[in-house]
Design an enzyme around this catalytic site. Structure first.
Site, short mmCIF file in Angstrom:
data_model
loop_
_atom_site.label_atom_id
_atom_site.label_comp_id
_atom_site.label_asym_id
_atom_site.label_seq_id
_atom_site.Cartn_x
_atom_site.Cartn_y
_atom_site.Cartn_z
N VAL A 94 11.76 75.37 21.54
CA VAL A 94 12.67 75.90 20.86
C VAL A 94 13.69 75.35 21.22
O VAL A 94 14.71 75.11 22.08
CB VAL A 94 12.03 76.95 20.94
CG1 VAL A 94 12.43 77.17 18.82
CG2 VAL A 94 10.96 77.62 20.32
N LYS B 237 10.26 73.48 17.31
CA LYS B 237 9.43 73.05 18.64
C LYS B 237 8.54 71.88 19.12
O LYS B 237 7.70 71.25 18.14
CB LYS B 237 8.44 74.75 18.06
CG LYS B 237 8.33 75.61 18.35
CD LYS B 237 7.17 76.05 18.41
CE LYS B 237 7.45 78.07 18.05
NZ LYS B 237 5.98 78.38 18.60
N ASP C 151 -3.35 86.60 17.36
CA ASP C 151 -2.17 87.05 18.60
C ASP C 151 -0.89 87.82 18.39
O ASP C 151 0.08 87.70 18.71
CB ASP C 151 -1.88 85.75 19.12
CG ASP C 151 -1.07 85.18 20.13
OD1 ASP C 151 -0.87 87.36 21.46
OD2 ASP C 151 -0.71 84.43 20.93
P1 ADP Z 1 5.38 79.39 22.21
O1 ADP Z 1 4.70 80.02 21.02
O2 ADP Z 1 5.14 78.21 22.73
O3 ADP Z 1 5.06 80.62 22.52
P2 ADP Z 1 7.17 80.65 20.40
O4 ADP Z 1 7.09 80.79 19.63
O5 ADP Z 1 7.00 82.05 21.25
O6 ADP Z 1 7.37 80.17 21.78
O7 ADP Z 1 9.35 81.00 20.65
C1 ADP Z 1 9.58 80.85 22.41
C2 ADP Z 1 10.77 81.45 21.19
O8 ADP Z 1 12.06 80.83 20.75
C3 ADP Z 1 10.98 83.19 20.64
O9 ADP Z 1 10.63 83.84 21.81
C4 ADP Z 1 12.37 83.07 20.19
O10 ADP Z 1 13.17 82.96 20.91
C5 ADP Z 1 12.40 81.04 20.19
N1 ADP Z 1 12.45 81.17 18.63
C6 ADP Z 1 11.18 80.81 18.52
N2 ADP Z 1 10.50 79.99 17.19
C7 ADP Z 1 11.85 80.52 16.34
C8 ADP Z 1 12.53 80.91 15.34
N3 ADP Z 1 11.83 80.25 14.06
N4 ADP Z 1 13.60 81.27 14.59
C9 ADP Z 1 14.40 82.15 15.89
N5 ADP Z 1 13.80 81.31 16.94
C10 ADP Z 1 12.67 80.78 17.51
#
Ligand code: ADP
Length: 267
Positions: free
Chosen positions: A26, A39, A133
């Site tokens: 990310v 992402k 989830d």
């Molecule tokens: P995955 O689903 O691939 O495991 P996540 O969506 O949980 O990834 O994202 C990992 C981390 O990235 C989150 O815990 C957050 O800290 C950061 N993150 C994800 N999406 C955002 C967003 N839209 N804005 C800011 N930070 C984000």
């Protein structure tokens, strides 16, 4: 066609790397000068037909309590996703930071966050989707208004559109977040909105235990009341989400109204 932001007209700037998640990395970024989260999937995650269908559904989601997906585009055969930027990070990290700061859970703030999550879930339910989830790691926080952070549902990694019967049929239980899942999920391998309601109860439990991983419980057992959680929230809200019979669990509209009633009566 998921080239909703065509790469040629793309005004997407990459900034610093925020974190690596399950889907990939990310990054902070800018899309036409709006701050976004980008992402980039790990190698090997390809935009198959299922992912494309999901992304199309997510692009259509517009709700104040759901992290907005601005677009998705294929790049070197991988699918890059662009989301609204959430400055407060995940609810789970927020809770963990509170413990580090020596604070006890603030019921007023937590119930305002729970209210916002219920609002987002009502939208998901009304659009015939399930999340699959729902957990504090998948709630992102934004700016605070009167000390209450804006909360939005994110990570539809597992989100699916339902068939006409309101059911999503799963292929297997590989890598399912079992501690958040209702017992019947592992018998039927079907997922409905009532299963999201069960997970919402587990999410509330996480809130009152500083975002700790909830313990495993046996089929007929339930998570115990957290120390900092009042009887009302435990008995009337959490336990109702964990009714054995899925049809007896409250709807997200009912949960929203119950939480609102609680906030009005007690604060
Ligand atoms: P995955 O689903 O691939 O495991 P996540 O969506 O949980 O990834 O994202 C990992 C981390 O990235 C989150 O815990 C957050 O800290 C950061 N993150 C994800 N999406 C955002 C967003 N839209 N804005 C800011 N930070 C984000």
């Amino acid at each position: 066609n998921i080239n909703c932001i065509p790469p040629t007209s793309l005004n997407l700037e990459y900034g610093r790397q925020i974190e690596t998640g399950n889907y990939g990395t990310v990054y902070e970024g800018k899309l036409n000068n709006t701050k976004v989260a980008i992402k980039v999937p790990k190698a090997g995650i390809l935009p198959n037909e299922l992912i494309v269908r999901e992304i199309t559904a997510l692009l259509a989601c517009r709700h104040k309590n759901i992290v907005r997906m601005f677009g998705a585009y294929t790049f070197d055969t991988a699918c890059v996703l662009v989301f609204e930027f959430m400055s407060g990070g995940s609810l789970q990290n927020y809770l963990k930071d509170q413990r580090k700061a020596g604070l006890v859970p603030n019921t007023l703030v937590l119930m305002h966050i729970a209210f916002q999550i219920a609002e987002g879930m009502i939208y998901i339910e009304n659009h015939n989707m399930v999340h699959r989830d729902l957990a504090t790691r998948n709630i992102l926080l934004g700016e605070k208004i009167d000390g209450i952070p804006i909360a939005k549902i994110s990570d539809f990694g597992l989100a699916r559109q339902l068939n006409d019967g309101g059911v999503y049929q799963m292929a297997s239980d590989l890598a399912l977040p079992a501690r958040w899942y209702a017992p019947e999920t592992f018998q039927t391998y079907e997922f409905t909105i009532q299963n999201d309601v069960w997970s919402f109860g587990v999410l509330l439990f996480e809130m009152f235990t500083f975002g700790n991983t909830p313990p495993k419980v046996r089929h007929n057992e339930r998570l115990r009341k957290p120390q900092h959680c009042c009887e009302y929230i435990y008995n009337d809200i959490m336990m109702s989400c964990w009714k054995q019979e899925p049809a007896l669990r409250p709807s997200f509209s009912f949960l929203r109204d119950t939480i609102l009633g609680y906030l009005t009566d007690f604060f």
